[in-house]
Design an enzyme around this catalytic site. Structure first.
Site, short mmCIF file in Angstrom:
data_model
loop_
_atom_site.label_atom_id
_atom_site.label_comp_id
_atom_site.label_asym_id
_atom_site.label_seq_id
_atom_site.Cartn_x
_atom_site.Cartn_y
_atom_site.Cartn_z
N HIS A 78 10.74 -7.33 -5.46
CA HIS A 78 8.89 -7.11 -5.23
C HIS A 78 8.90 -5.85 -5.23
CE1 HIS A 78 5.10 -8.60 -3.28
NE2 HIS A 78 5.03 -8.70 -4.44
N SER A 79 7.33 -5.81 -6.10
CA SER A 79 6.59 -4.50 -5.92
C SER A 79 7.40 -3.60 -5.85
CB SER A 79 6.00 -4.92 -4.42
OG SER A 79 4.88 -3.89 -4.24
N TYR A 80 7.79 -2.29 -4.42
CA TYR A 80 8.42 -1.20 -4.85
C TYR A 80 9.77 -1.79 -4.95
CZ TYR A 80 11.56 1.94 -2.02
OH TYR A 80 12.62 2.92 -1.57
#
Length: 240
Positions: A78-80
């Protein structure tokens, strides 16, 4: 005597392990609802707790989780965490990659490289200036930008319990891009104010991912865990 509570039956164990990798500013607890559902469905689930200080260290932590898995791995970021799975996902145990509102860099790129390209008409993440080599989201804007569809009490806590994101993680350049050799899946959060949806679609297309869109904030795994679980489980159906 009171009757014992009836617990939901757990499915037979699947021959696949799922490794969940969180992103910046939060810890692995954001995966709790997804973890519970995947475990109930019979998957071995390993949850990575990244320091988010350097990309190299986070990839190493993720690699250790992959090594512990009993089965071939569906690796989720998720995300980074998308940058982390891009770096760590070249492991032969990894069957497929799942990006959830995530960054998907190419070799030589970092999250900073991707995030510094503004998308016309879409806001940039409301980050405060770096302090002592770390970034955080402006706490007064965290709820709206990160998790607008999560309950207010939870987002207030998240805003004040942020884990500062190390510049070494933000600027860490990827040395291998696992999506070039692994089947990839990308879940776009269309109401995301941290990673612009247009940027998500661009990255998803560039990596040749199977794409699904959900009307959700950046914290889609918290606000719509059933849909996220279904998407992760669809990656398990990738031809062997």
């Amino acid at each position: 005597m009171a009757a014992a509570p009836v617990l939901p039956a757990k499915a037979a164990e699947k021959p696949v392990s799922i490794v969940l990798v969180h992103g910046a500013f939060v810890d692995a607890s954001g995966w709790r609802a997804v973890y519970d559902r995947l475990t109930r469905d019979g998957y071995e689930v390993l949850v990575v707790q990244n320091p988010t200080i350097t990309l190299k260290d986070d990839a190493a932590v993720t690699s250790r989780a992959i090594a512990k898995a009993k089965h071939p791995v569906v690796l989720v970021g998720h995300s980074y965490g998308g940058a982390v799975i891009t770096e760590a996902g070249d492991d032969p145990k990894v069957r497929s990659l799942v990006y959830v509102a995530a960054f998907a860099p190419d070799v030589g790129e970092s999250v900073a490289t991707l995030a510094e390209k503004p998308v016309p008409g879409e806001p940039q993440a409301p980050l405060l200036p770096p302090a002592d080599g770390f970034l955080i989201v402006d706490p007064t804007k965290f709820a709206a930008a990160f998790a607008a569809d999560v309950d207010a009490g939870t987002t207030a806590f998240m805003a004040n319990a942020q884990i500062p994101w190390g510049i070494g993680a933000v600027g860490g350049a990827v040395t291998t891009a696992a999506w070039k050799s692994k089947p990839s899946h990308y879940l776009v959060a269309t109401e995301d104010l941290m990673v612009p949806p247009t940027a998500q679609r661009t990255m998803a297309k560039r990596i040749g991912a199977t794409i699904k869109e959900l009307k959700a904030s950046h914290a889609v795994m918290m606000s719509q865990p059933d849909e996220v679980v279904a998407f992760i489980e669809s990656a398990d159906a990738t031809p062997r």
